[in-house]
Design an enzyme around this catalytic site. Structure first.
Site, mmCIF file in Angstrom:
data_model
loop_
_atom_site.group_PDB
_atom_site.id
_atom_site.type_symbol
_atom_site.label_atom_id
_atom_site.label_comp_id
_atom_site.label_asym_id
_atom_site.label_seq_id
_atom_site.Cartn_x
_atom_site.Cartn_y
_atom_site.Cartn_z
ATOM 1 N N ALA A 1 -123.583 -76.808 -34.116
ATOM 2 C CA ALA A 1 -122.718 -77.004 -32.965
ATOM 3 C C ALA A 1 -122.097 -78.404 -32.961
ATOM 4 O O ALA A 1 -122.803 -79.391 -32.764
ATOM 5 C CB ALA A 1 -123.528 -76.787 -31.687
ATOM 6 N N SER B 1 -120.943 -83.535 -43.595
ATOM 7 C CA SER B 1 -119.611 -83.264 -44.141
ATOM 8 C C SER B 1 -119.262 -84.277 -45.209
ATOM 9 O O SER B 1 -119.706 -85.434 -45.159
ATOM 10 C CB SER B 1 -118.613 -83.384 -42.987
ATOM 11 N N TYR C 1 -113.987 -88.049 -36.506
ATOM 12 C CA TYR C 1 -114.858 -86.936 -36.900
ATOM 13 C C TYR C 1 -115.822 -87.381 -37.997
ATOM 14 O O TYR C 1 -117.040 -87.198 -37.908
ATOM 15 C CB TYR C 1 -114.014 -85.745 -37.387
ATOM 16 N N LYS D 1 -120.129 -87.909 -38.123
ATOM 17 C CA LYS D 1 -121.077 -87.357 -39.102
ATOM 18 C C LYS D 1 -121.886 -88.495 -39.744
ATOM 19 O O LYS D 1 -123.084 -88.349 -39.995
ATOM 20 C CB LYS D 1 -120.343 -86.527 -40.158
ATOM 21 N N ASP E 1 -106.438 -88.061 -43.143
ATOM 22 C CA ASP E 1 -106.690 -87.373 -44.415
ATOM 23 C C ASP E 1 -106.950 -88.347 -45.560
ATOM 24 O O ASP E 1 -106.313 -89.402 -45.641
ATOM 25 C CB ASP E 1 -105.479 -86.505 -44.807
HETATM 26 N N1 UDP Z 1 -103.425 -79.091 -44.598
HETATM 27 C C1 UDP Z 1 -102.069 -78.857 -44.673
HETATM 28 N N2 UDP Z 1 -101.482 -78.111 -43.683
HETATM 29 C C2 UDP Z 1 -102.201 -77.594 -42.633
HETATM 30 C C3 UDP Z 1 -103.595 -77.834 -42.587
HETATM 31 C C4 UDP Z 1 -104.181 -78.607 -43.578
HETATM 32 O O1 UDP Z 1 -101.387 -79.310 -45.583
HETATM 33 O O2 UDP Z 1 -101.612 -76.937 -41.756
HETATM 34 C C5 UDP Z 1 -104.067 -79.880 -45.671
HETATM 35 C C6 UDP Z 1 -104.764 -81.136 -45.161
HETATM 36 O O3 UDP Z 1 -103.840 -82.199 -45.101
HETATM 37 C C7 UDP Z 1 -105.836 -81.327 -46.232
HETATM 38 C C8 UDP Z 1 -106.164 -79.914 -46.684
HETATM 39 O O4 UDP Z 1 -105.084 -79.101 -46.244
HETATM 40 O O5 UDP Z 1 -105.292 -82.006 -47.328
HETATM 41 C C9 UDP Z 1 -107.445 -79.397 -46.077
HETATM 42 O O6 UDP Z 1 -107.377 -79.605 -44.693
HETATM 43 P P1 UDP Z 1 -108.385 -78.938 -43.678
HETATM 44 O O7 UDP Z 1 -107.968 -79.335 -42.299
HETATM 45 O O8 UDP Z 1 -108.498 -77.466 -43.954
HETATM 46 O O9 UDP Z 1 -109.804 -79.553 -44.064
HETATM 47 P P2 UDP Z 1 -110.304 -81.101 -44.113
HETATM 48 O O10 UDP Z 1 -110.279 -81.477 -45.563
HETATM 49 O O11 UDP Z 1 -109.404 -81.909 -43.268
HETATM 50 O O12 UDP Z 1 -111.691 -81.028 -43.577
#
Ligand code: UDP
Length: 338
Positions: free
Chosen positions: A85, A128, A153, A157, A297
Protein backbone atom coordinates in the site's frame (compact mmCIF):
# COMPACT_ATOMS: atom_id res chain seq x y z
CA UNK A 1 -1.39 -31.46 9.51
CA UNK A 2 0.57 -28.24 9.29
CA UNK A 3 -1.32 -24.98 9.74
CA UNK A 4 -1.39 -22.80 6.63
CA UNK A 5 0.44 -19.53 7.09
CA UNK A 6 -1.68 -16.40 6.79
CA UNK A 7 -0.20 -13.39 5.01
CA UNK A 8 -1.63 -9.89 5.39
CA UNK A 9 -1.28 -8.11 2.05
CA UNK A 10 -1.67 -4.34 2.28
CA UNK A 11 -2.55 -2.89 -1.10
CA UNK A 12 -3.73 -6.36 -2.11
CA UNK A 13 -6.51 -4.89 -4.27
CA UNK A 14 -3.95 -2.99 -6.33
CA UNK A 15 -2.01 -3.94 -9.40
CA UNK A 16 1.04 -5.80 -8.06
CA UNK A 17 -0.79 -6.71 -4.86
CA UNK A 18 -3.63 -8.56 -6.59
CA UNK A 19 -1.23 -10.54 -8.78
CA UNK A 20 0.76 -11.47 -5.69
CA UNK A 21 -2.40 -12.62 -3.91
CA UNK A 22 -2.95 -15.11 -6.77
CA UNK A 23 0.58 -16.52 -6.54
CA UNK A 24 0.34 -16.73 -2.72
CA UNK A 25 -2.92 -18.66 -2.80
CA UNK A 26 -1.53 -20.97 -5.47
CA UNK A 27 1.52 -21.54 -3.26
CA UNK A 28 -0.73 -22.62 -0.37
CA UNK A 29 -0.93 -19.47 1.76
CA UNK A 30 -4.04 -17.96 3.32
CA UNK A 31 -4.32 -14.28 2.50
CA UNK A 32 -5.98 -11.29 4.14
CA UNK A 33 -6.18 -8.17 1.99
CA UNK A 34 -5.96 -4.74 3.63
CA UNK A 35 -6.63 -1.92 1.17
CA UNK A 36 -8.37 1.46 1.33
CA UNK A 37 -9.36 1.23 -2.36
CA UNK A 38 -8.09 4.79 -2.84
CA UNK A 39 -6.12 3.76 -5.92
CA UNK A 40 -7.95 0.61 -7.00
CA UNK A 41 -11.48 -0.70 -7.00
CA UNK A 42 -13.84 -3.60 -6.49
CA UNK A 43 -13.25 -4.90 -10.02
CA UNK A 44 -9.87 -6.34 -9.03
CA UNK A 45 -11.38 -8.04 -5.98
CA UNK A 46 -14.08 -9.49 -8.26
CA UNK A 47 -11.38 -10.61 -10.70
CA UNK A 48 -9.54 -12.36 -7.86
CA UNK A 49 -12.71 -14.19 -6.90
CA UNK A 50 -13.29 -15.35 -10.49
CA UNK A 51 -9.70 -16.42 -10.91
CA UNK A 52 -9.27 -18.24 -7.60
CA UNK A 53 -12.82 -19.51 -7.08
CA UNK A 54 -12.80 -18.27 -3.48
CA UNK A 55 -13.43 -14.94 -1.79
CA UNK A 56 -10.28 -13.58 -0.24
CA UNK A 57 -10.95 -11.90 3.13
CA UNK A 58 -10.73 -8.15 2.66
CA UNK A 59 -10.69 -5.18 5.07
CA UNK A 60 -11.14 -1.66 3.73
CA UNK A 61 -8.61 0.19 5.85
CA UNK A 62 -6.05 2.96 5.30
CA UNK A 63 -2.77 1.72 6.80
CA UNK A 64 -2.16 5.12 8.40
CA UNK A 65 -5.12 4.32 10.66
CA UNK A 66 -3.28 2.49 13.43
CA UNK A 67 -6.38 1.64 15.45
CA UNK A 68 -8.15 0.05 12.49
CA UNK A 69 -5.01 -1.91 11.60
CA UNK A 70 -4.52 -3.04 15.18
CA UNK A 71 -8.07 -4.31 15.30
CA UNK A 72 -7.36 -6.52 12.26
CA UNK A 73 -4.14 -7.81 13.82
CA UNK A 74 -5.92 -8.52 17.13
CA UNK A 75 -8.67 -10.53 15.48
CA UNK A 76 -6.61 -12.54 12.99
CA UNK A 77 -3.50 -14.64 13.36
CA UNK A 78 -1.03 -13.09 10.93
CA UNK A 79 2.30 -14.77 10.20
CA UNK A 80 3.82 -12.23 7.84
CA UNK A 81 2.99 -9.01 6.03
CA UNK A 82 3.57 -7.90 2.47
CA UNK A 83 3.28 -4.12 2.32
CA UNK A 84 2.30 -2.80 -1.10
CA UNK A 85 0.00 0.00 0.00
CA UNK A 86 1.61 3.23 -1.23
CA UNK A 87 1.37 5.91 -3.89
CA UNK A 88 3.62 5.09 -6.83
CA UNK A 89 3.62 7.65 -9.63
CA UNK A 90 6.87 9.52 -10.20
CA UNK A 91 5.29 12.44 -12.08
CA UNK A 92 2.41 12.88 -9.62
CA UNK A 93 4.83 12.85 -6.69
CA UNK A 94 6.62 15.88 -8.12
CA UNK A 95 3.31 17.76 -8.17
CA UNK A 96 2.00 16.48 -4.82
CA UNK A 97 5.06 15.81 -2.66
CA UNK A 98 3.26 16.04 0.69
CA UNK A 99 0.69 13.45 -0.33
CA UNK A 100 3.53 11.09 -1.08
CA UNK A 101 5.56 11.71 2.08
CA UNK A 102 2.48 11.48 4.30
CA UNK A 103 0.98 8.40 2.75
CA UNK A 104 4.07 6.34 2.06
CA UNK A 105 5.91 7.06 5.30
CA UNK A 106 3.05 7.06 7.81
CA UNK A 107 1.47 3.91 6.44
CA UNK A 108 4.77 2.12 6.97
CA UNK A 109 5.40 3.41 10.50
CA UNK A 110 1.84 2.66 11.55
CA UNK A 111 2.11 -0.87 10.13
CA UNK A 112 5.45 -1.45 11.88
CA UNK A 113 4.01 -0.32 15.23
CA UNK A 114 1.17 -2.71 14.70
CA UNK A 115 3.50 -5.57 13.82
CA UNK A 116 5.60 -4.84 16.87
CA UNK A 117 2.65 -4.77 19.26
CA UNK A 118 1.20 -7.97 17.80
CA UNK A 119 4.54 -9.79 17.57
CA UNK A 120 4.48 -10.23 13.81
CA UNK A 121 8.10 -10.30 12.78
CA UNK A 122 8.28 -10.94 9.01
CA UNK A 123 7.81 -8.20 6.43
CA UNK A 124 8.19 -8.02 2.66
CA UNK A 125 8.38 -4.39 1.53
CA UNK A 126 7.67 -2.95 -1.94
CA UNK A 127 10.68 -0.84 -2.78
CA UNK A 128 11.65 0.48 -6.15
CA UNK A 129 14.56 1.00 -8.50
CA UNK A 130 13.82 4.72 -8.11
CA UNK A 131 15.99 4.51 -4.95
CA UNK A 132 19.01 4.48 -7.31
CA UNK A 133 18.10 7.79 -8.95
CA UNK A 134 20.20 7.99 -12.10
CA UNK A 135 22.71 5.17 -11.46
CA UNK A 136 26.38 5.68 -12.43
CA UNK A 137 26.44 2.32 -14.20
CA UNK A 138 23.85 -0.09 -15.53
CA UNK A 139 22.90 -2.81 -14.92
CA UNK A 140 22.66 -1.54 -11.36
CA UNK A 141 23.14 -3.88 -8.41
CA UNK A 142 22.09 -3.59 -4.79
CA UNK A 143 25.52 -2.28 -3.73
CA UNK A 144 25.20 0.88 -5.83
CA UNK A 145 25.49 4.14 -3.93
CA UNK A 146 22.15 5.60 -2.98
CA UNK A 147 22.19 9.18 -4.17
CA UNK A 148 19.62 11.94 -4.01
CA UNK A 149 16.40 10.57 -5.48
CA UNK A 150 15.06 12.24 -8.62
CA UNK A 151 11.51 12.49 -7.29
CA UNK A 152 9.62 12.65 -3.99
CA UNK A 153 8.31 9.17 -4.78
CA UNK A 154 11.87 7.83 -4.99
CA UNK A 155 12.75 9.70 -1.81
CA UNK A 156 9.88 8.02 0.07
CA UNK A 157 11.20 4.61 -0.95
CA UNK A 158 14.72 5.56 0.19
CA UNK A 159 13.35 6.79 3.51
CA UNK A 160 11.23 3.67 4.00
CA UNK A 161 14.27 1.47 3.37
CA UNK A 162 16.17 3.46 5.99
CA UNK A 163 13.35 3.03 8.50
CA UNK A 164 13.41 -0.71 7.82
CA UNK A 165 17.15 -0.83 8.40
CA UNK A 166 16.70 0.92 11.75
CA UNK A 167 13.89 -1.32 13.01
CA UNK A 168 16.08 -4.41 12.88
CA UNK A 169 16.62 -3.85 16.63
CA UNK A 170 12.91 -4.48 17.15
CA UNK A 171 13.33 -8.00 15.83
CA UNK A 172 11.37 -7.45 12.61
CA UNK A 173 12.95 -9.28 9.66
CA UNK A 174 12.58 -7.56 6.33
CA UNK A 175 13.02 -8.27 2.66
CA UNK A 176 12.79 -5.14 0.51
CA UNK A 177 12.22 -5.90 -3.14
CA UNK A 178 13.38 -3.14 -5.45
CA UNK A 179 10.95 -3.43 -8.35
CA UNK A 180 11.90 -2.30 -11.79
CA UNK A 181 8.96 -1.66 -14.16
CA UNK A 182 6.08 -4.12 -13.76
CA UNK A 183 3.85 -4.43 -16.81
CA UNK A 184 1.30 -6.84 -18.25
CA UNK A 185 -1.56 -8.66 -16.63
CA UNK A 186 -2.43 -12.13 -15.42
CA UNK A 187 -2.54 -14.49 -18.45
CA UNK A 188 -6.21 -15.21 -17.63
CA UNK A 189 -6.98 -11.48 -18.22
CA UNK A 190 -9.12 -11.59 -15.05
CA UNK A 191 -6.89 -9.11 -13.22
CA UNK A 192 -4.55 -6.42 -14.52
CA UNK A 193 -3.57 -2.77 -14.17
CA UNK A 194 -6.55 -0.52 -13.57
CA UNK A 195 -5.48 3.09 -13.07
CA UNK A 196 -8.22 5.46 -11.94
CA UNK A 197 -8.40 8.45 -14.28
CA UNK A 198 -5.57 9.26 -16.66
CA UNK A 199 -2.82 6.64 -16.42
CA UNK A 200 0.59 7.78 -15.23
CA UNK A 201 2.41 4.66 -16.35
CA UNK A 202 3.43 3.85 -19.89
CA UNK A 203 1.74 0.53 -20.63
CA UNK A 204 -1.78 1.42 -19.42
CA UNK A 205 -1.45 4.65 -21.40
CA UNK A 206 -0.55 2.59 -24.46
CA UNK A 207 -3.45 0.13 -24.05
CA UNK A 208 -5.94 2.93 -23.36
CA UNK A 209 -4.76 4.73 -26.49
CA UNK A 210 -5.04 1.53 -28.50
CA UNK A 211 -8.62 0.98 -27.34
CA UNK A 212 -9.60 4.60 -28.06
CA UNK A 213 -9.95 5.93 -24.51
CA UNK A 214 -7.03 8.31 -25.13
CA UNK A 215 -6.32 10.11 -28.39
CA UNK A 216 -2.59 9.87 -28.43
CA UNK A 217 0.35 8.62 -26.42
CA UNK A 218 3.05 11.19 -25.69
CA UNK A 219 6.57 9.81 -25.44
CA UNK A 220 8.22 11.96 -22.80
CA UNK A 221 11.44 13.08 -24.44
CA UNK A 222 13.61 11.67 -27.22
CA UNK A 223 16.75 13.62 -26.39
CA UNK A 224 18.07 11.43 -23.57
CA UNK A 225 21.62 10.00 -23.81
CA UNK A 226 20.29 6.57 -24.89
CA UNK A 227 20.55 4.77 -28.27
CA UNK A 228 17.22 6.09 -29.64
CA UNK A 229 16.94 9.09 -27.30
CA UNK A 230 14.01 7.71 -25.28
CA UNK A 231 14.30 6.49 -21.69
CA UNK A 232 15.42 2.94 -20.98
CA UNK A 233 13.72 0.81 -18.32
CA UNK A 234 13.64 -2.83 -17.22
CA UNK A 235 10.07 -4.04 -17.86
CA UNK A 236 9.07 -7.14 -15.94
CA UNK A 237 5.88 -9.19 -16.20
CA UNK A 238 3.75 -8.52 -13.13
CA UNK A 239 3.17 -12.25 -12.54
CA UNK A 240 6.92 -12.82 -12.43
CA UNK A 241 7.25 -9.95 -9.98
CA UNK A 242 4.45 -11.50 -7.92
CA UNK A 243 6.37 -14.80 -7.86
CA UNK A 244 9.38 -13.02 -6.38
CA UNK A 245 7.24 -12.27 -3.30
CA UNK A 246 6.52 -15.95 -2.76
CA UNK A 247 10.24 -16.66 -2.99
CA UNK A 248 10.97 -13.78 -0.64
CA UNK A 249 8.55 -15.26 1.91
CA UNK A 250 10.32 -18.63 1.73
CA UNK A 251 13.57 -16.77 2.28
CA UNK A 252 12.43 -14.57 5.17
CA UNK A 253 11.00 -17.59 6.96
CA UNK A 254 14.52 -18.98 7.14
CA UNK A 255 16.61 -15.83 7.50
CA UNK A 256 16.77 -13.07 10.08
CA UNK A 257 17.69 -9.44 9.51
CA UNK A 258 17.28 -6.97 6.69
CA UNK A 259 17.75 -7.98 3.04
CA UNK A 260 17.39 -6.15 -0.25
CA UNK A 261 16.94 -7.63 -3.73
CA UNK A 262 16.50 -6.12 -7.16
CA UNK A 263 13.61 -7.64 -9.07
CA UNK A 264 14.02 -7.06 -12.79
CA UNK A 265 14.87 -9.00 -15.94
CA UNK A 266 18.33 -7.53 -16.48
CA UNK A 267 17.38 -6.12 -19.89
CA UNK A 268 16.94 -2.46 -20.75
CA UNK A 269 14.25 -1.51 -23.26
CA UNK A 270 13.55 2.00 -24.55
CA UNK A 271 10.11 3.61 -24.67
CA UNK A 272 10.19 3.54 -28.47
CA UNK A 273 11.17 -0.14 -28.51
CA UNK A 274 8.34 -0.95 -26.14
CA UNK A 275 5.83 0.91 -28.32
CA UNK A 276 7.12 -0.93 -31.42
CA UNK A 277 6.85 -4.28 -29.68
CA UNK A 278 3.30 -3.52 -28.60
CA UNK A 279 2.36 -2.66 -32.19
CA UNK A 280 4.02 -5.77 -33.53
CA UNK A 281 2.76 -8.35 -31.09
CA UNK A 282 -0.82 -7.06 -31.08
CA UNK A 283 -0.93 -5.97 -34.74
CA UNK A 284 -2.09 -2.47 -33.83
CA UNK A 285 -0.89 0.92 -35.05
CA UNK A 286 -0.49 3.25 -32.11
CA UNK A 287 -1.04 7.00 -32.38
CA UNK A 288 1.87 8.67 -30.63
CA UNK A 289 3.94 11.85 -30.65
CA UNK A 290 7.17 12.94 -29.06
CA UNK A 291 6.72 15.45 -26.23
CA UNK A 292 8.98 17.08 -23.69
CA UNK A 293 10.70 15.29 -20.83
CA UNK A 294 8.70 14.42 -17.72
CA UNK A 295 10.14 15.93 -14.51
CA UNK A 296 11.59 13.28 -12.19
CA UNK A 297 12.50 10.78 -14.94
CA UNK A 298 15.97 9.25 -15.18
CA UNK A 299 17.45 8.36 -18.57
CA UNK A 300 18.38 4.77 -18.07
CA UNK A 301 17.94 2.13 -15.39
CA UNK A 302 17.91 -1.64 -15.58
CA UNK A 303 18.67 -4.36 -13.08
CA UNK A 304 21.48 -6.61 -12.16
CA UNK A 305 19.15 -9.19 -10.63
CA UNK A 306 21.73 -11.88 -9.98
CA UNK A 307 21.22 -11.72 -6.23
CA UNK A 308 17.53 -12.62 -6.61
CA UNK A 309 18.40 -15.27 -9.22
CA UNK A 310 21.00 -16.90 -6.95
CA UNK A 311 19.72 -16.35 -3.43
CA UNK A 312 15.93 -16.29 -3.85
CA UNK A 313 16.17 -18.83 -6.68
CA UNK A 314 13.76 -16.66 -8.64
CA UNK A 315 13.76 -16.14 -12.40
CA UNK A 316 11.32 -14.41 -14.72
CA UNK A 317 9.32 -16.76 -16.96
CA UNK A 318 7.53 -14.35 -19.29
CA UNK A 319 8.90 -12.15 -22.08
CA UNK A 320 8.07 -8.52 -22.71
CA UNK A 321 5.99 -9.62 -25.68
CA UNK A 322 3.95 -11.92 -23.41
CA UNK A 323 3.43 -8.99 -21.05
CA UNK A 324 2.30 -6.65 -23.83
CA UNK A 325 -0.09 -9.26 -25.16
CA UNK A 326 -1.52 -9.94 -21.70
CA UNK A 327 -1.89 -6.20 -21.02
CA UNK A 328 -3.87 -5.82 -24.25
CA UNK A 329 -6.12 -8.83 -23.52
CA UNK A 330 -6.86 -7.37 -20.10
CA UNK A 331 -7.63 -3.89 -21.48
CA UNK A 332 -10.08 -5.37 -24.01
CA UNK A 333 -11.79 -7.53 -21.41
CA UNK A 334 -12.17 -4.88 -18.72
CA UNK A 335 -13.57 -2.31 -21.18
CA UNK A 336 -16.05 -4.78 -22.64
CA UNK A 337 -17.61 -5.42 -19.23
CA UNK A 338 -17.85 -1.73 -18.30
N1 UDP B 1 6.34 7.41 -20.41
C1 UDP B 1 6.00 8.05 -21.59
N2 UDP B 1 4.69 8.41 -21.78
C2 UDP B 1 3.72 8.15 -20.85
C3 UDP B 1 4.09 7.48 -19.65
C4 UDP B 1 5.42 7.14 -19.46
O1 UDP B 1 6.84 8.31 -22.44
O2 UDP B 1 2.55 8.51 -21.07
C5 UDP B 1 7.75 7.01 -20.21
C6 UDP B 1 8.38 7.63 -18.97
O3 UDP B 1 8.92 8.89 -19.29
C7 UDP B 1 9.45 6.59 -18.63
C8 UDP B 1 8.84 5.27 -19.10
O4 UDP B 1 7.78 5.62 -19.99
O5 UDP B 1 10.59 6.82 -19.40
C9 UDP B 1 8.27 4.46 -17.96
O6 UDP B 1 7.43 5.30 -17.21
P1 UDP B 1 6.43 4.75 -16.12
O7 UDP B 1 5.67 5.92 -15.59
O8 UDP B 1 5.62 3.62 -16.69
O9 UDP B 1 7.37 4.10 -15.01
P2 UDP B 1 8.56 4.76 -14.12
O10 UDP B 1 9.83 4.31 -14.77
O11 UDP B 1 8.37 6.22 -14.10
O12 UDP B 1 8.37 4.13 -12.78
Amino acid sequence: MSIRKRIAVTGGAGYIGSHTVVQLVEAGYDVLIIDDLSRSDQRLLDGLKNLLGITIPFRKVDCRNYNALAEIFSNNRIDAVIHFAAFKAVGESVEKPLDYYENNLFSLTSLLRCMQSHKVSKLIFSSSCTVYGEPDTVPVNEQAAIKKANSPYGATKQMCERILEDIEVLGIDVVSLRYFNPIGAHPSALIGELPLGTPNNLVPYITQTAIGLRNQLTIFGDDYPTPDGTCVRDYIHVTDLADAHVKALDFINQNLGNHIFNVGTGFGVSVKELVNQFEEVNQIKLNYKIGSRRPGDVAKVFADANLAFNVLRWKPRFTIKDALQHAWHWEKRIRSIN
